[in-house]
Design a protein around this motif. Sequence first.
Motif, PDB file in Angstrom:
ATOM      1  N   ALA A  76       0.844  -1.197   0.000  1.00  0.00           N
ATOM      2  CA  ALA A  76       0.000   0.000   0.000  1.00  0.00           C
ATOM      3  C   ALA A  76       0.874   1.238   0.000  1.00  0.00           C
ATOM      4  CB  ALA A  76      -0.901  -0.018   1.227  1.00  0.00           C
ATOM      5  N   ASP A  77       0.211   2.343  -0.050  1.00  0.00           N
ATOM      6  CA  ASP A  77       0.884   3.639  -0.069  1.00  0.00           C
ATOM      7  C   ASP A  77       1.560   3.902   1.284  1.00  0.00           C
ATOM      8  OD1 ASP A  77       1.638   6.153  -0.648  1.00  0.00           O
ATOM      9  OD2 ASP A  77      -0.375   6.989  -0.874  1.00  0.00           O
ATOM     10  N   GLY A  78       2.755   4.418   1.259  1.00  0.00           N
ATOM     11  CA  GLY A  78       3.453   4.720   2.512  1.00  0.00           C
ATOM     12  C   GLY A  78       3.101   6.080   3.077  1.00  0.00           C
ATOM     13  N   GLY A  79       2.195   6.794   2.414  1.00  0.00           N
ATOM     14  CA  GLY A  79       1.767   8.117   2.889  1.00  0.00           C
ATOM     15  C   GLY A  79       2.943   9.076   2.923  1.00  0.00           C
ATOM     16  N   ILE A  80       3.007   9.893   3.970  1.00  0.00           N
ATOM     17  CA  ILE A  80       4.085  10.879   4.047  1.00  0.00           C
ATOM     18  C   ILE A  80       5.390  10.248   4.529  1.00  0.00           C
ATOM     19  CG2 ILE A  80       2.672  12.971   4.366  1.00  0.00           C
ATOM     20  CD1 ILE A  80       3.001  12.581   7.397  1.00  0.00           C
ATOM     21  N   LYS A  93      -5.501  -1.046  -4.317  1.00  0.00           N
ATOM     22  CA  LYS A  93      -5.816  -0.335  -5.565  1.00  0.00           C
ATOM     23  C   LYS A  93      -5.120   1.025  -5.632  1.00  0.00           C
ATOM     24  CE  LYS A  93      -9.832   0.723  -8.403  1.00  0.00           C
ATOM     25  NZ  LYS A  93     -11.295   0.650  -8.458  1.00  0.00           N
ATOM     26  N   GLU A  94      -4.916   1.647  -4.425  1.00  0.00           N
ATOM     27  CA  GLU A  94      -4.326   2.991  -4.401  1.00  0.00           C
ATOM     28  C   GLU A  94      -2.897   3.026  -4.950  1.00  0.00           C
ATOM     29  OE1 GLU A  94      -4.695   3.828  -0.185  1.00  0.00           O
ATOM     30  OE2 GLU A  94      -2.800   2.847   0.263  1.00  0.00           O
ATOM     31  N   VAL A  95      -2.221   1.874  -4.981  1.00  0.00           N
ATOM     32  CA  VAL A  95      -0.858   1.871  -5.539  1.00  0.00           C
ATOM     33  C   VAL A  95      -0.743   0.907  -6.723  1.00  0.00           C
ATOM     34  CG1 VAL A  95       0.315   2.547  -3.417  1.00  0.00           C
ATOM     35  CG2 VAL A  95      -0.074   0.117  -3.873  1.00  0.00           C
ATOM     36  N   TYR A  96      -1.892   0.515  -7.263  1.00  0.00           N
ATOM     37  CA  TYR A  96      -1.916  -0.505  -8.313  1.00  0.00           C
ATOM     38  C   TYR A  96      -1.524   0.102  -9.653  1.00  0.00           C
ATOM     39  CZ  TYR A  96      -4.082  -4.287 -11.063  1.00  0.00           C
ATOM     40  OH  TYR A  96      -4.343  -5.325 -11.905  1.00  0.00           O
ATOM     41  N   SER A  97      -0.334  -0.238 -10.125  1.00  0.00           N
ATOM     42  CA  SER A  97       0.089   0.241 -11.444  1.00  0.00           C
ATOM     43  C   SER A  97       1.057  -0.805 -12.003  1.00  0.00           C
ATOM     44  CB  SER A  97       0.788   1.584 -11.333  1.00  0.00           C
ATOM     45  OG  SER A  97       2.096   1.390 -10.859  1.00  0.00           O
ATOM     46  N   ASP A 139       7.822   5.210   0.545  1.00  0.00           N
ATOM     47  CA  ASP A 139       7.179   4.832  -0.720  1.00  0.00           C
ATOM     48  C   ASP A 139       6.061   3.817  -0.495  1.00  0.00           C
ATOM     49  OD1 ASP A 139       8.897   6.459  -1.936  1.00  0.00           O
ATOM     50  OD2 ASP A 139      10.225   4.902  -2.733  1.00  0.00           O
ATOM     51  N   PHE A 140       6.368   2.841   0.365  1.00  0.00           N
ATOM     52  CA  PHE A 140       5.407   1.769   0.585  1.00  0.00           C
ATOM     53  C   PHE A 140       5.129   1.540   2.054  1.00  0.00           C
ATOM     54  CE2 PHE A 140       6.815   0.354  -3.588  1.00  0.00           C
ATOM     55  CZ  PHE A 140       5.580   0.112  -4.158  1.00  0.00           C
ATOM     56  N   SER A 141       3.923   1.078   2.323  1.00  0.00           N
ATOM     57  CA  SER A 141       3.661   0.494   3.632  1.00  0.00           C
ATOM     58  C   SER A 141       3.066  -0.876   3.331  1.00  0.00           C
ATOM     59  CB  SER A 141       2.677   1.349   4.428  1.00  0.00           C
ATOM     60  OG  SER A 141       1.409   1.307   3.815  1.00  0.00           O
ATOM     61  N   GLU A 142       2.861  -1.647   4.365  1.00  0.00           N
ATOM     62  CA  GLU A 142       2.172  -2.916   4.152  1.00  0.00           C
ATOM     63  C   GLU A 142       0.949  -2.934   5.051  1.00  0.00           C
ATOM     64  OE1 GLU A 142       5.065  -6.452   3.279  1.00  0.00           O
ATOM     65  OE2 GLU A 142       5.995  -5.104   4.708  1.00  0.00           O
TER      66      GLU A 142
END
Length: 413
Positions: free
Chosen positions: A200-204, A235-239, A207-210
């Motif tokens: 997932a998104d790591g926010g501020i 989905k928020e980091v799905y590319s 790069d990544f969180s889980e």
Amino acid sequence: MRQSVLFTKTRKEAPSDEVAKNAQLLIRAGFIHKEMAGVYSFLPLGLRTLEKIKQVIREEMDAVGGQEIIMSALQDKEIWSRTDRWDDAKVDNWFKTTLKSGGETGLGITHEEPLARIMADHISSYRDLPVYAYQFQNKFRNEMRAKSGIMRGKEFLMKDGYTFSRDEEEHQKEYERVRDAYPRIFKRVGIDDITYRTFADGGIFSDFSEEFQTISDAGEDTIYVHEKKKIAINKEVYSDENLAKLGLKRDELLERKAIETGNVFHLGTRFSEALGLTYKDEEGNKKPVVMGSYGLGPTRLMGTLVEVHSYEKGLVWPKEVAPFTLHLIVLGEDAKARTEADDLYERLTEKGVEVLYDDRDASAGEKFAASDLIGIPYRAVISAKTLTAGKVELTKRSSGESALAEEEQLYSL
Ligand code: ATP
Ligand code: MG
């Protein structure tokens, strides 16, 4: 516990403004009370379950070296200003108030800042690291969405843990150790087969969180699941670039709704630098401590268990977190059956079996309906009929299987 003294009653209807299945069933079963949208109180049965969920989490956190603490709910504006997380323009879900003595305070939304400051008082040398501390505490967030019952509260319980390490390498080890304790928690509460470690998104922070996402139509998140590899992507980091990094192919993934039950973050040195949390390394050089954070919501987890385990008649608790192990029900007016049931209840309690004993003067229909709603894993019925056989009728909640059983069988449920 005798049900005749339990002050909560089961009810046929949930409040009409409650749309979430988890809250509807928990309210009907008397586990929780709705105070207002997104705010719930926990009643005796609900508290027992919540405490058991906490205990599972506590045991698994302690097993990876966690040290339990409780920080204050009221927050010191000063430390949050230092990390630029006080301003409503930056963080929009604070509950804040002014102090009579002057100044402002807020109710904790999370606890990176206060714990970094506490640790600054206690960590000075590389010998003091690594450390993992965690707490169970109510968090307060002025959440907009309040459609998910206890899965999204404005006041909710969180287990939040934080690791403190010398450098990235040590941090990575700590991070993996704590992260890898999470599946053990999900296994013990019976949702490991539907819970995925998710990128997932790591926010501020990074790069990544889980995240740990549990598949359910009641979920607010959409994830793409790789069933064989047992991992997923939010989905928020799905590319494509993502997928390539993780070695996954689009056609192998299934789109699912899911509930974020937990998440783990790399925090780097953002908080330690802002709050002066440093240590001296072997050469005497001053260095900022590397932090990680590890969240898991016991109340959201409880709501999740209801969403995925319950059926139309009521709740179905996994044994590990059920408010009681056995629901003992006596039927009919028969005095002998009553005495037998009273005695059996006493003996079982003495043996350490956790029993809810329905000793009320109520019809069989009412007792079964209440029992179906409450969802205790085993039900034992005593009536004039079972007495003739010298046994009890034992039903396993999860499968519905029923059979006459000897008393001894109840000791080892
Ligand atoms: P979400 O994206 O669902 O709002 P979050 O990213 O804000 O969650 P964190 O702040 O990292 O979540 O909180 C850690 C854990 O606390 C979450 O994984 C979840 O289990 C729980 N949690 C977060 N917000 C709530 C809430 N409003 N009500 C109940 N539990 C929550
Ligand atoms: Mg949130």
